[in-house]
Enzyme design. Structure first.
Site, PDB file in Angstrom:
ATOM      1  N   GLU A   1       0.836  -1.187   0.000  1.00  0.00           N
ATOM      2  CA  GLU A   1       0.000   0.000   0.000  1.00  0.00           C
ATOM      3  C   GLU A   1       0.873   1.239   0.000  1.00  0.00           C
ATOM      4  O   GLU A   1       1.877   1.303   0.698  1.00  0.00           O
ATOM      5  CB  GLU A   1      -0.942   0.002   1.215  1.00  0.00           C
ATOM      6  CG  GLU A   1      -0.283   0.138   2.577  1.00  0.00           C
ATOM      7  CD  GLU A   1       0.383  -1.138   3.063  1.00  0.00           C
ATOM      8  OE1 GLU A   1       1.289  -1.030   3.916  1.00  0.00           O
ATOM      9  OE2 GLU A   1       0.009  -2.235   2.593  1.00  0.00           O
ATOM     10  N   SER A   2       0.519   2.206  -0.843  1.00  0.00           N
ATOM     11  CA  SER A   2       1.209   3.480  -0.908  1.00  0.00           C
ATOM     12  C   SER A   2       2.688   3.263  -1.244  1.00  0.00           C
ATOM     13  O   SER A   2       2.998   2.748  -2.318  1.00  0.00           O
ATOM     14  CB  SER A   2       1.004   4.248   0.402  1.00  0.00           C
ATOM     15  OG  SER A   2       1.260   5.610   0.244  1.00  0.00           O
ATOM     16  N   ALA A   3       3.604   3.615  -0.342  1.00  0.00           N
ATOM     17  CA  ALA A   3       5.016   3.350  -0.623  1.00  0.00           C
ATOM     18  C   ALA A   3       5.269   1.872  -0.879  1.00  0.00           C
ATOM     19  O   ALA A   3       6.124   1.502  -1.689  1.00  0.00           O
ATOM     20  CB  ALA A   3       5.872   3.823   0.553  1.00  0.00           C
ATOM     21  N   GLN A  38       4.119   7.112  -6.077  1.00  0.00           N
ATOM     22  CA  GLN A  38       5.104   7.963  -5.409  1.00  0.00           C
ATOM     23  C   GLN A  38       6.384   8.046  -6.246  1.00  0.00           C
ATOM     24  O   GLN A  38       7.497   7.860  -5.743  1.00  0.00           O
ATOM     25  CB  GLN A  38       5.375   7.438  -4.008  1.00  0.00           C
ATOM     26  CG  GLN A  38       4.130   7.460  -3.148  1.00  0.00           C
ATOM     27  CD  GLN A  38       4.414   7.126  -1.695  1.00  0.00           C
ATOM     28  OE1 GLN A  38       5.524   7.266  -1.203  1.00  0.00           O
ATOM     29  NE2 GLN A  38       3.393   6.686  -0.995  1.00  0.00           N
TER      30      GLN A  38
END
Length: 320
Positions: free
Chosen positions: A138-140, A168
């Protein structure tokens, strides 16, 4: 949601490398629903934690989606979540090196290390099937999952990637553009970076949320993530896809999850990432799921949510 991992898994910590005397651990989470059968081997799900590459731990209960728990426990699969160096004490290139090192260890030492952990009860040790590896995050962690498939699949051998709000990338203009006008946030970032330059901030491989929250929020407000990541071309989606194309190795299918209302990693950034993969690597299957919701929109989602079920089935078709 704070996940009680011990309610679903038995956890073993294994060291996949040591640097400057600091052990880098991989949390091995074996579902309690998995009863080892000596005639079977079990697929592996690698999980990279989120936290803007600045905070987080392996895995961080503040970010860990329920559908991943259910996927792991119902498959069943062996879940492995490696620690990695964190910004800005380390660089984005350092983190990529950790990801590469982890997959080398996974294919060379993990099976024997796991057996050793069960030396007193060998019948309880499940055999990993390293021909069936998927990566999620998730995300990073979504960013790192995609990067692993693009940059390291010659030795990682990942068969499917599930990446939630992963844009990102320093060349995704919609993500973390430099913003001016917040003096207090700039002061937080400048002060932290100055302490790093003076050698006052040692290397970190774990900072459970909300540790470091002030720095993450200041980075988001000022848009200085690119500055913390560094200049290595591998960090960009343009560089990573080019390297994958020129390397000629098999890039795994990718499922990208994105919230329409995400103000931390905007949808326009995910649009750009998905577009780059489709353009540069047109043979790679990509499923792009966009749903109403903010950052961490899938946190409480279960496997029976229709769009989650559809995406998981996409992954399983290539993974299992």
């Amino acid at each position: 949601m704070l996940v009680d991992f011990l309610a679903y898994f038995n956890r073993i910590n294994l060291v996949y490398k040591t640097l400057d005397g600091i052990p880098f651990e991989a949390a091995v989470l074996i579902p309690k629903s998995l009863t080892p059968d000596p005639a079977k081997s079990y697929p592996v799900l690698v999980h990279f934690h989120g936290g803007a590459l600045i905070v987080g731990t392996n895995p961080d209960p503040s970010f860990f989606a329920r559908w991943i728990i259910e996927l792991t426990t119902t498959t069943p699969a062996i879940l492995i979540s490696p620690a990695y160096r964190l910004l800005p004490e380390s660089t984005g290139a350092d983190i990529l090196d950790d990801v590469s090192s982890f997959f080398t260890w996974l294919h060379t030492s993990f099976p024997s290390s796991l057996r050793s952990a069960f030396a007193s009860s060998p019948s309880d040790s499940p055999a990993p099937d390293l021909s069936r590896i998927a990566a999620v995050g998730e995300s990073a962690g979504g960013y790192l999952s995609i990067q692993a498939g693009l940059l390291f699949n010659s030795h990682a051998k990942i068969r499917a990637v599930g990446a939630a709000y992963p844009a990102q990338y320093p060349d995704a203009v919609a993500y973390n553009a430099r913003k001016l006008g917040n003096a207090e946030a700039e002061k937080v970032v400048d002060g932290y970076l100055e302490r790093v330059k003076r050698g006052e901030m040692p290397m970190r491989v774990s900072s459970p949320w909300p540790e470091g929250k002030e720095l993450v929020e200041a980075m988001c407000v000022t848009g200085r993530h690119r500055e913390m990541m560094g200049e290595d071309e591998r960090l960009s989606i343009g560089g990573a896809t080019r390297i994958a194309r020129e390397g000629g190795w098999d890039v795994p299918p990718v499922w990208v999850i994105q919230g329409e209302d995400d103000d931390l990693v905007p949808k326009a950034g995910a649009d750009f990432v998905v577009g780059e993969i489709r353009e540069v690597l047109p043979g790679v299957p990509v499923k792009y799921t966009v749903e109403p919701g903010p950052h961490l929109l899938d946190l409480e989602c279960r496997l029976d949510v229709p769009w989650v079920k559809e995406g998981v089935e996409f992954m399983q078709k290539h993974w299992l």
